[in-house]
Design an enzyme around this catalytic site. Sequence first.
Site, PDB file in Angstrom:
ATOM      1  N   ASP A  19      -5.540  15.593 -20.043  1.00 18.48           N
ATOM      2  CA  ASP A  19      -4.469  13.702 -20.690  1.00 18.48           C
ATOM      3  C   ASP A  19      -5.357  12.799 -19.751  1.00 18.48           C
ATOM      4  OD1 ASP A  19      -3.197  15.506 -22.637  1.00 18.48           O
ATOM      5  OD2 ASP A  19      -0.695  13.648 -22.008  1.00 18.48           O
ATOM      6  N   CYS A  50      -2.032  22.157 -18.016  1.00 16.90           N
ATOM      7  CA  CYS A  50      -2.214  20.446 -17.890  1.00 16.90           C
ATOM      8  C   CYS A  50      -1.036  19.766 -19.422  1.00 16.90           C
ATOM      9  CB  CYS A  50      -2.776  20.257 -18.805  1.00 16.90           C
ATOM     10  SG  CYS A  50      -3.320  18.034 -19.104  1.00 16.90           S
ATOM     11  N   ASP A  51      -0.641  18.909 -19.581  1.00 18.75           N
ATOM     12  CA  ASP A  51       0.755  18.042 -19.841  1.00 18.75           C
ATOM     13  C   ASP A  51       1.164  19.188 -21.482  1.00 18.75           C
ATOM     14  OD1 ASP A  51       0.734  16.634 -18.199  1.00 18.75           O
ATOM     15  OD2 ASP A  51       0.926  15.045 -19.419  1.00 18.75           O
ATOM     16  N   LYS A  52       0.502  19.694 -22.681  1.00 17.00           N
ATOM     17  CA  LYS A  52       0.844  19.958 -23.316  1.00 17.00           C
ATOM     18  C   LYS A  52       0.329  21.201 -23.366  1.00 17.00           C
ATOM     19  CE  LYS A  52       1.040  15.929 -25.275  1.00 17.00           C
ATOM     20  NZ  LYS A  52       0.703  15.053 -23.792  1.00 17.00           N
ATOM     21  N   GLU A  74       0.101   8.277 -25.864  1.00 13.00           N
ATOM     22  CA  GLU A  74       0.564   7.941 -24.150  1.00 13.00           C
ATOM     23  C   GLU A  74       0.180   7.258 -23.753  1.00 13.00           C
ATOM     24  OE1 GLU A  74      -0.232  10.708 -20.816  1.00 13.00           O
ATOM     25  OE2 GLU A  74       1.754  11.776 -22.377  1.00 13.00           O
ATOM     26  N   CYS A  93      -6.538  20.551 -13.739  1.00 14.78           N
ATOM     27  CA  CYS A  93      -5.302  21.221 -14.352  1.00 14.78           C
ATOM     28  C   CYS A  93      -5.480  22.411 -14.321  1.00 14.78           C
ATOM     29  CB  CYS A  93      -4.633  20.449 -15.617  1.00 14.78           C
ATOM     30  SG  CYS A  93      -4.379  18.516 -15.349  1.00 14.78           S
ATOM     31  N   CYS A 112      -1.424  17.022 -12.497  1.00 13.41           N
ATOM     32  CA  CYS A 112      -1.057  15.577 -11.732  1.00 13.41           C
ATOM     33  C   CYS A 112      -0.624  15.904 -10.814  1.00 13.41           C
ATOM     34  CB  CYS A 112      -1.277  14.769 -13.234  1.00 13.41           C
ATOM     35  SG  CYS A 112      -3.216  14.056 -13.681  1.00 13.41           S
ATOM     36  N   SER A 133       3.026   8.386 -20.218  1.00 15.10           N
ATOM     37  CA  SER A 133       2.000   9.278 -19.310  1.00 15.10           C
ATOM     38  C   SER A 133       3.939   9.513 -18.672  1.00 15.10           C
ATOM     39  CB  SER A 133       1.363   8.877 -18.185  1.00 15.10           C
ATOM     40  OG  SER A 133       1.273   9.787 -16.745  1.00 15.10           O
TER      41      SER A 133
HETATM   42 FE1  FES Z   1      -3.067  17.160 -16.772  1.00 16.10          FE
HETATM   43 FE2  FES Z   1      -2.580  15.063 -15.618  1.00 16.10          FE
HETATM   44  S1  FES Z   1      -4.289  15.083 -17.145  1.00 16.10           S
HETATM   45  S2  FES Z   1      -1.156  17.404 -15.550  1.00 16.10           S
END
Ligand code: FES
Length: 564
Positions: free
Chosen positions: A88, A129-131, A453, A56, A201, A479
Amino acid sequence: MSETFPRNLRARSAHTVEGPERAPHRSMYRAMGFTDDDFHKPFVGVANLHSEVTPCNFNLDTTTHHVKAGVQKAGGKPIEFRTITVSDAIAMGHQGMKGSLISREVIADSIEVVTFSEAFDALVAIGGCDKNLPGILMAAGRLNIPAVALYGGTIMPGRFQGRAVSIGDVYEAVGAHSSGRMTDAELDELERKACPGAGTCGGLFTANTMGSIVEALGIALPGSSAIPAVDPRKQAYAEASGAAVMRALELGLKARDIVTREAFENAITLTAAMGGSTNSVLHLLAAAHEMDVPLTIDDFDRISRRTPHIGNLKPGGEYLMADLDAIGGVPVILKMLLEAGLIHGDAMTITGRTMAENLEDFSLPTAPQKVVFPVSQPIHSTGSLVILKGNLAEEGAVIKVTTHDESVRFRGPARVFNSEESSFDAIKSGEIQSGQVVVIRYEGPRGGPGMREMLGVTAAIVGQGHLDDVALITDGRFSGATRGPMIGHIAPEAAVGGTIALLQDGDIIEIDTARRLLKVDLSDEELAKRRAAWSPPAPNFTHGIFAKYARVVQSASKGAVTTE
Ligand code: FES
C-alpha cells in the site's frame, strides 16, 4: 499416524490420495518427496504471502517455515502455496493504488481456489500488508474449514532527531517539505531512517489494526499479533499456530464456529477502543459477508458509541505498535475491555478455549505506562469510529475521531476535485485555504475503480499545517496513517450518482460527528435539478481486471465485496 488422526479428520484430502484410482495423484506428491506415511496425515494448506514488493511481507518465508514445523510436529502434512500482496505504501499517491483493494479480492479468491482445488483439510495463512488479513479472513469464511490467521508483524520504529518515527512521518514530511518547513537534507535523512527493516507500517495503521482484529475475532493465537516481525518470539507463535490448526482440526472447530456475530462485535469494540483504521469498517463488513454473519455499517457506530477510546497509538496518539507489544500486546486491551464488561468473554477461539479463558493467561501492566489508558480514564469516552449520514451520504460515511475533542464540527465551502491527482496538485501549490472542505470524488469502489487511499493528499494537508482547519470528504478511502477531519467511504459514490457527484465549488458542507451528520446546504429541489443534469462519466478502464472489478463491486457501505 492413522491412529492419531482418524480418517474423518482428513476427509477432504483423502479423496485425493486413497485407492488405486488415486495412484496418479500420489505419484505427483511422491515427486515432491511425500512418503507413504504422509498419505495418512491431514493435509494443511499453508498460505504464504511472502513478497519482495514490500517490507511488510519481506520475512514471511521465515515465519512460514516455523508454521510448517508446527504442523509437522503436531502430526499434519503442511503444503505451502503462495499468493500475492500489493504494497500500500508503494502504491500510494498514484494510479497503482487502484489495485490495492482489488488485491484483497485476489488474495481471498486465490486462497479459496487453491485450498478448495487441492482439498486441504485445514489452513494456516500468514500475511502482513494491509489487504492480507482481510483477504485471509474472507477466504476462511468461504471455505469454512479449520483455519488460523497469523499476522507477520510490525516493523520496528525508526529514529529521527531523537524521536521514534514510521512511514507516516515520511508522508507528512512531504507536505512539510513542499511548504518549506523541512529542508532537503532533513527529508533525505528521515527517508533513510524511517523504515529500519522487515515488518508492516509501524503505527496503528490498517495492517496493525487488522493484525489486532484477528486476535479479537479469535482466529489468531492470543498474543501473536503485536510482536514485531523480526522478533524471535514471532517464530515461536508461528510454530504454535501450526500446532493450533491441528488442534482445531481435532476439535472440529471451523472458521464460522469462531468468527461469529459475537466475535465481530469484539473486533469492532477493540478497534474503536484502540483508535484503529477506518479501513476496518470495510474489511470487517466484507469478512462478515463471507462468514455469513449479519453485520451492518450501523453496528460500528452503535458499538463505538459505547466503547471508550483508550489506545494512545499513532496516527492519532503517540505510540507505535512495538510500544503496545512492550506492555503486553493486544491481550492487554482485550483484558481491560473484558473486565469492563465490554466484550463477549464466552466467544469461542481457535485455541478451543473462550476469549475469557485465553485472557486468564495474560496480565495487565503493573509499571506506569501511557500506551493504553485505563477504561475508567479514557482518552475519549466514546470510540474512534464514527458513521455519518445525511444528504451527502445516505448509505453512510466513515470518520475516525482520535486527535480531536469528543466531536468534530466543521462547516465550510467545498473545493471539488474529480480525482486524487488534481486535488494533490492544488494542495501542493498552496491553493487550499483554511476553512475549506476538499471534496475528492469518482474515487469510489466502482468509480476509481478500487477506492484509492489518499495518504499523500491527507498527509500533505497536515504537513502544510492544516491539521484541524481543512476538512476532506471523499468516496475513496484513507490510509490508517491518515489523521485530521477526513471523511471517507461516502456512499452512494459519485460514479453511481451519489450526491457527492452533484457538488460544486462553494457549496456549504456541514460535518457534525456529535449528530452523526454529513450534509450539503442545498434544497431537495436544487439537488433534483442537478441530478437530472448529471450523467455518469466514461469508465476509467474498459478491459482487464480493473474493468471487471468495476462491473461487480458493491457499495463501500457493504464492504465493497465482489460476491453475492
Ligand atoms: Fe504494508 Fe503499510 S505498506 S502495512
